[in-house]
Design a protein around this motif. Structure first.
Motif, PDB file in Angstrom:
ATOM      1  N   ASP A  43      21.428 -96.547 -18.852  1.00  0.00           N
ATOM      2  CA  ASP A  43      22.239 -97.725 -19.169  1.00  0.00           C
ATOM      3  C   ASP A  43      21.558 -98.968 -18.599  1.00  0.00           C
ATOM      4  O   ASP A  43      21.333 -99.068 -17.383  1.00  0.00           O
ATOM      5  CB  ASP A  43      23.627 -97.560 -18.560  1.00  0.00           C
ATOM      6  CG  ASP A  43      24.610 -98.601 -19.072  1.00  0.00           C
ATOM      7  OD1 ASP A  43      24.155 -99.650 -19.567  1.00  0.00           O
ATOM      8  OD2 ASP A  43      25.832 -98.366 -18.965  1.00  0.00           O
ATOM      9  N   ARG A  44      21.223 -99.929 -19.475  1.00  0.00           N
ATOM     10  CA  ARG A  44      20.541-101.137 -19.010  1.00  0.00           C
ATOM     11  C   ARG A  44      21.404-101.978 -18.082  1.00  0.00           C
ATOM     12  O   ARG A  44      20.903-102.835 -17.353  1.00  0.00           O
ATOM     13  CB  ARG A  44      20.084-101.975 -20.212  1.00  0.00           C
ATOM     14  CG  ARG A  44      18.818-101.433 -20.853  1.00  0.00           C
ATOM     15  CD  ARG A  44      18.422-102.203 -22.082  1.00  0.00           C
ATOM     16  NE  ARG A  44      19.266-101.887 -23.227  1.00  0.00           N
ATOM     17  CZ  ARG A  44      19.072-102.380 -24.431  1.00  0.00           C
ATOM     18  NH1 ARG A  44      18.084-103.222 -24.661  1.00  0.00           N
ATOM     19  NH2 ARG A  44      19.869-102.031 -25.430  1.00  0.00           N
ATOM     20  N   ASP A  45      22.719-101.732 -18.087  1.00  0.00           N
ATOM     21  CA  ASP A  45      23.598-102.449 -17.160  1.00  0.00           C
ATOM     22  C   ASP A  45      23.308-102.071 -15.707  1.00  0.00           C
ATOM     23  O   ASP A  45      23.723-102.775 -14.780  1.00  0.00           O
ATOM     24  CB  ASP A  45      25.061-102.158 -17.481  1.00  0.00           C
ATOM     25  CG  ASP A  45      25.503-102.817 -18.786  1.00  0.00           C
ATOM     26  OD1 ASP A  45      24.834-103.782 -19.214  1.00  0.00           O
ATOM     27  OD2 ASP A  45      26.498-102.365 -19.371  1.00  0.00           O
ATOM     28  N   ILE A  72      20.388-102.148 -14.382  1.00  0.00           N
ATOM     29  CA  ILE A  72      19.291-102.984 -13.891  1.00  0.00           C
ATOM     30  C   ILE A  72      19.862-104.195 -13.152  1.00  0.00           C
ATOM     31  O   ILE A  72      20.742-104.883 -13.662  1.00  0.00           O
ATOM     32  CB  ILE A  72      18.385-103.427 -15.057  1.00  0.00           C
ATOM     33  CG1 ILE A  72      17.803-102.195 -15.775  1.00  0.00           C
ATOM     34  CG2 ILE A  72      17.252-104.328 -14.559  1.00  0.00           C
ATOM     35  CD1 ILE A  72      17.041-102.523 -17.034  1.00  0.00           C
ATOM     36  N   ASN A 125      11.925 -96.648 -21.770  1.00  0.00           N
ATOM     37  CA  ASN A 125      12.394 -95.611 -20.856  1.00  0.00           C
ATOM     38  C   ASN A 125      11.214 -94.717 -20.500  1.00  0.00           C
ATOM     39  O   ASN A 125      10.670 -94.027 -21.355  1.00  0.00           O
ATOM     40  CB  ASN A 125      13.494 -94.808 -21.547  1.00  0.00           C
ATOM     41  CG  ASN A 125      14.206 -93.879 -20.596  1.00  0.00           C
ATOM     42  OD1 ASN A 125      13.848 -93.774 -19.432  1.00  0.00           O
ATOM     43  ND2 ASN A 125      15.209 -93.180 -21.092  1.00  0.00           N
ATOM     44  N   LYS A 161      13.266-104.651 -14.868  1.00  0.00           N
ATOM     45  CA  LYS A 161      13.316-103.190 -14.919  1.00  0.00           C
ATOM     46  C   LYS A 161      13.862-102.641 -13.610  1.00  0.00           C
ATOM     47  O   LYS A 161      13.938-103.339 -12.582  1.00  0.00           O
ATOM     48  CB  LYS A 161      11.930-102.605 -15.190  1.00  0.00           C
ATOM     49  CG  LYS A 161      10.871-102.996 -14.167  1.00  0.00           C
ATOM     50  CD  LYS A 161       9.500-102.506 -14.610  1.00  0.00           C
ATOM     51  CE  LYS A 161       8.437-102.921 -13.577  1.00  0.00           C
ATOM     52  NZ  LYS A 161       7.090-102.486 -14.005  1.00  0.00           N
ATOM     53  N   ILE A 185      13.628 -97.696 -16.230  1.00  0.00           N
ATOM     54  CA  ILE A 185      14.294 -98.262 -17.400  1.00  0.00           C
ATOM     55  C   ILE A 185      14.061 -99.767 -17.392  1.00  0.00           C
ATOM     56  O   ILE A 185      13.895-100.377 -16.329  1.00  0.00           O
ATOM     57  CB  ILE A 185      15.806 -97.938 -17.405  1.00  0.00           C
ATOM     58  CG1 ILE A 185      16.497 -98.481 -16.154  1.00  0.00           C
ATOM     59  CG2 ILE A 185      16.038 -96.454 -17.538  1.00  0.00           C
ATOM     60  CD1 ILE A 185      17.997 -98.278 -16.132  1.00  0.00           C
ATOM     61  N   SER A 186      14.020-100.375 -18.589  1.00  0.00           N
ATOM     62  CA  SER A 186      13.750-101.806 -18.670  1.00  0.00           C
ATOM     63  C   SER A 186      14.752-102.488 -19.582  1.00  0.00           C
ATOM     64  O   SER A 186      15.417-101.845 -20.407  1.00  0.00           O
ATOM     65  CB  SER A 186      12.324-102.047 -19.189  1.00  0.00           C
ATOM     66  OG  SER A 186      12.201-101.616 -20.526  1.00  0.00           O
ATOM     67  N   ILE A 187      14.828-103.812 -19.432  1.00  0.00           N
ATOM     68  CA  ILE A 187      15.720-104.618 -20.266  1.00  0.00           C
ATOM     69  C   ILE A 187      15.368-104.454 -21.739  1.00  0.00           C
ATOM     70  O   ILE A 187      16.242-104.443 -22.616  1.00  0.00           O
ATOM     71  CB  ILE A 187      15.628-106.108 -19.858  1.00  0.00           C
ATOM     72  CG1 ILE A 187      16.227-106.329 -18.462  1.00  0.00           C
ATOM     73  CG2 ILE A 187      16.333-106.991 -20.873  1.00  0.00           C
ATOM     74  CD1 ILE A 187      17.706-106.118 -18.382  1.00  0.00           C
ATOM     75  N   SER A 188      14.081-104.275 -22.039  1.00  0.00           N
ATOM     76  CA  SER A 188      13.628-104.141 -23.432  1.00  0.00           C
ATOM     77  C   SER A 188      14.049-102.817 -24.051  1.00  0.00           C
ATOM     78  O   SER A 188      13.930-102.627 -25.254  1.00  0.00           O
ATOM     79  CB  SER A 188      12.101-104.264 -23.495  1.00  0.00           C
ATOM     80  OG  SER A 188      11.485-103.194 -22.802  1.00  0.00           O
ATOM     81  N   GLY A 189      14.543-101.896 -23.219  1.00  0.00           N
ATOM     82  CA  GLY A 189      14.958-100.595 -23.739  1.00  0.00           C
ATOM     83  C   GLY A 189      13.935 -99.506 -23.512  1.00  0.00           C
ATOM     84  O   GLY A 189      14.177 -98.332 -23.820  1.00  0.00           O
TER      85      GLY A 189
END
Length: 569
Positions: A51-53, A55, A103, A61, A97-101
Motif C-alpha cells: 500500500d503506497r499509503d 510511504i 515494487n 519510497k 515500494i515507491s510512489i510510482s507503484g
C-alpha cells in the motif's frame, strides 16, 4: 529466526533497526504510538499488499529489510537451492515500494517476484493478527490446519491424493473433450470429406502462389509486347490492299524512279526512297523474328489467373495464407483419421477414467479415516488448551460435513472431506460454528490455542502475534502469558501487547514511542534495559492514573516472578 528488521520511511518511522533475540519478546507503547507500523513492515516482508499509503509523507519510497538465521530451517534452504539463490546461514530479505507503484523484492540480492517472496516467507515467519481469526471461519483453512497436525503417513496420503487427483482431472478433461467431439462427429466428418476432396483436387503446393504471381507478371509483359509487335507489323506489311506502309513507299519509289530519268535531283530522292523501303523491309523482318521469339501463348494468362483465383478462394474460405494450405490439408487428414477412431478412443478413455476415479476414491477413504483420527486427537488437545485458557466448559468439535445431495462429489486435490470447527461455550448447548457464536476474547483464546498446537508441527522458526490479547484481562491475561512462554520455548515469539502480564513475561521488551521534532511527528523503537522494562510495565499497570512507585514495585515483582517461573520449568 528473525535477527533484525530495518525500516526506512514507513509511515511515521524515518529509519529504525530492531535487533531481535531467541525466546519471547514484546513490543509495547501507548495507543497510536506506531506499534502497527512494525507489524505492517513485517507484513511487507511476508509479501503482503504494498500500500503506497505506507510511504512516509514527503518520501519517494519506503523499504524494509529483514535478516533471518536459517541454518536449521531445512525447508527454506531447500527452497532457496531450488530457486538458485545462494545462502549459507544468514538470509536477507528486502522489500521496497515507491510512489510510482514500483515494487522490488530481493532475497540475498537476487530479485524475485512477490509470489515467490510469499512462498519463502511462509517458511520463515508466521504473522498472527486480529484479522487472522477469519481463518477460524474458513473451512478450507481449517482442513489445511488439521492436515498439518498429521504424521508422515498422513502427509504421504496428502501427496498421494493430490497426485491421483491430478491424473484423474487430466483424464476427466480429456474424456469430456472426446465426448463433446463425438456429439457432432458425423457432421464434422462430412464437412471434412468435402473440404479434403476440394483441397486434394486443388493440389496447392507451398510457394505456388508466389510463383504464379511472378509468372502472371511475365505473361502480362509478354502479351503487351506481342500485341505491340503485331500492331507494328500490321502497319508495315499487314494491309492486303496495298495500303501498308511498305506498299505505299514501294509505289512512291516506283513513281520517283520514272521521274528521275529527266531530273537528277529527283533521281537522288528516288534512291533515298529505295533505301528507305529496303530499311523498313528489314525492320519488318526483324519484328517478325521478334514476334516468333516472344513465345507468347494465347490463353496462358487467363489460365494463370484462373489458378490464382482458385487459390485465393481457398484462402478466404479457410482463413489461411496460400502457403498454409498444404499444412492445413495434412491437419484435416489427421483430424479425419482421429474422428474415424474416436469411438474406440472414448471406450478406452472411459475405462481409464473409471480406473483413476476408483484409485482416487480408495485413497480419499483412507485420507478421511486418517483425518477422523486426527480430528479426535485434535479435539482432545484443543479442549486441554482451552481449559488452560479459562474455557473449561467449552466443547470443541470438528464436524465432518455430510454430502446431502446423495450424488458422488467431484474429486478435489484435498480429498472428499469438508469440515468445520464447532464449539459450545456453555454446558447443555449444542455446538455451532465458532465464528458465529464466539466473542472477541474467546476467539483470541481459541486462536492462541490453535497457535500453541501449531508450534509443535510448523517448521517456521518465528511467530509474530499482533494484539492476540484482544478481549482478555485479569486472570486470563496471566494464562495467555504462560501460553506465550510455552510457545517461546520452541519458537522465537514477537508479540505486540497492551497487557502488563504479557509484557512482564517476555525475555526482551521494546518500547514504541511517538514524538514531535521540528514540527514533524516520528516514531522510534528502542530495546529496554531492566530499569526501562520496569518503568514501561509500571506505566501499563498504572494506565491513565500515571506512574507511581507502587506500580513500579509491582512491575518489578511481575518481571522477577516471570523470570523465576521460566527458570524453574
Amino acid at each position: 529466526m528473525l535477527e533484525s528488521l530495518t525500516i526506512r520511511h514507513v509511515a511515521l518511522i524515518d529509519e529504525a533497526t530492531i535487533c531481535f533475540h531467541p525466546g519471547m519478546q514484546v513490543m509495547t507503547g501507548e495507543t497510536g504510538a506506531g506499534k502497527s507500523i512494525v507489524v505492517d513492515s513485517v507484513n511487507l516482508i511476508l509479501g503482503g499488499r504494498a500500500d503506497r499509503d505506507l510511504i512516509r509523507t514527503g518520501c519517494e519510497k519506503a523499504s524494509v529489510e529483514a535478516v533471518f538465521s536459517v541454518q536449521n530451517n531445512r525447508q527454506a534452504l531447500d527452497y532457496l537451492k531450488q530457486e538458485g539463490i545462494d545462502c549459507d546461514d544468514t538470509l536477507t530479505v528486502y522489500r521496497e515500494i515507491s510512489i510510482s507503484g514500483k515494487n522490488t523484492c530481493r532475497v540475498n540480492g537476487v530479485m524475485i517476484p512477490v509470489s515467490a517472496l510469499k512462498d519463502l516467507a511462509a517458511m520463515l515467519l508466521d504473522l498472527h493478527g486480529q484479522s487472522d481469526q477469519l481463518f477460524l471461519s474458513d473451512p478450507s483453512a481449517q482442513l489445511a490446519f488439521l492436515d498439518q497436525t498429521g504424521d508422515e503417513k498422513h502427509r504421504k496420503l496428502l501427496i498421494q491424493i493430490r497426485e491421483e487427483y491430478a491424473k484423474f482431472i487430466d483424464n476427466h478433461r480429456a474424456y469430456a473433450r472426446l465426448v463433446r467431439q463425438n456429439e457432432n462427429r458425423e457432421a464434422r466428418m462430412r464437412s471434412l470429406e468435402r473440404d479434403l476432396e476440394e483441397l486434394k483436387k486443388a493440389h496447392v503446393e507451398t510457394g505456388e502462389a508466389d510463383q504464379l504471381l511472378a509468372k502472371r507478371k511475365q505473361l502480362a509483359e509478354d502479351e503487351k509486347t506481342a500485341r505491340s509487335l503485331n500492331e507494328i507489323s500490321n502497319v508495315l506489311t499487314g494491309e492486303e490492299d496495298g495500303s501498308s506502309c511498305l506498299g505505299k513507299i514501294k509505289d512512291t519509289a516506283s513513281v520517283l524512279r520514272a521521274l528521275s530519268l529527266h531530273d537528277d535531283q529527283i533521281r537522288e530522292i528516288s534512291e533515298r526512297c529505295d533505301n528507305l523501303y529496303y530499311e523498313l523491309e528489314d525492320i519488318a523482318y526483324q519484328i517478325s523474328m521478334l514476334t516468333e521469339r516472344n513465345g507468347y501463348e494465347p490463353g496462358a494468362l487467363e489460365k494463370t489467373d484462373n489458378r490464382l483465383d482458385l487459390i485465393h478462394r481457398l484462402e478466404r474460405k479457410h482463413g489461411v495464407d496460400a502457403d498454409e494450405i498444404p499444412g492445413m490439408l495434412e491437419s484435416m487428414e489427421k483430424e479425419y483419421s482421429f474422428l474415424e477412431d474416436l469411438e474406440k478412443q472414448i471406450s478406452d478413455m472411459s475405462a481409464e477414467h473409471k480406473r483413476l476415479l476408483s484409485c482416487y476414491r480408495n485413497t480419499a477413504k483412507e485420507l478421511t479415516a486418517s483425518r477422523r483420527n486426527l480430528a479426535s486427537l485434535f479435539e482432545k488437545r484443543m479442549m486441554k488448551e482451552l481449559n488452560d485458557l479459562g474455557m473449561e466448559n467449552t466443547r470443541f468439535v470438528i464436524q465432518f460435513m455430510e454430502n446431502e445431495t446423495g450424488k458422488p462429489v467431484m474429486p478435489t486435490e484435498n480429498g472428499d472431506d469438508r469440515i468445520e470447527y464447532m464449539i459450545s461455550p456453555n454446558p447443555g448447548e449444542p455446538v455451532k460454528p465458532l465464528a458465529k457464536i464466539a466473542s472477541g476474547g474467546e476467539l483470541s483464546r481459541i486462536m492462541l490455542a490453535v497457535k500453541t498446537l501449531e508450534s509443535a508441527h510448523s517448521g517456521v522458526d518465528s511467530m509474530v502475534f499482533d494484539e492476540i490479547d484482544t478481549g482478555i484481562s485479569g486472570r486470563m491475561a496471566q494464562v495467555v502469558a504462560d501460553k506465550m512462554i510455552l510457545i517461546s520455548k520452541e519458537k522465537q515469539v514477537i508479540c505486540v501487547t497492551h497487557l502488563p502480564q504479557i509484557a512482564a513475561a517476555a525475555d526482551y521488551q521494546y518500547l514504541v514511542r511517538k514524538a514531535v521534532d521540528d514540527g514533524r511527528t516520528h516514531t522510534s523503537v528502542a530495546e529496554l534495559d531492566t530499569e526501562g522494562r520496569i518503568g514501561e510495565v509500571g506505566r501499563m499497570i498504572s494506565g491513565a492514573a500515571g506512574m507511581t512507585e507502587e506500580s513500579k514495585t509491582y512491575a518489578s515483582g511481575m518481571i522477577q516472578a516471570a523470570l523465576k517461573q521460566k527458570t524453574e520449568r
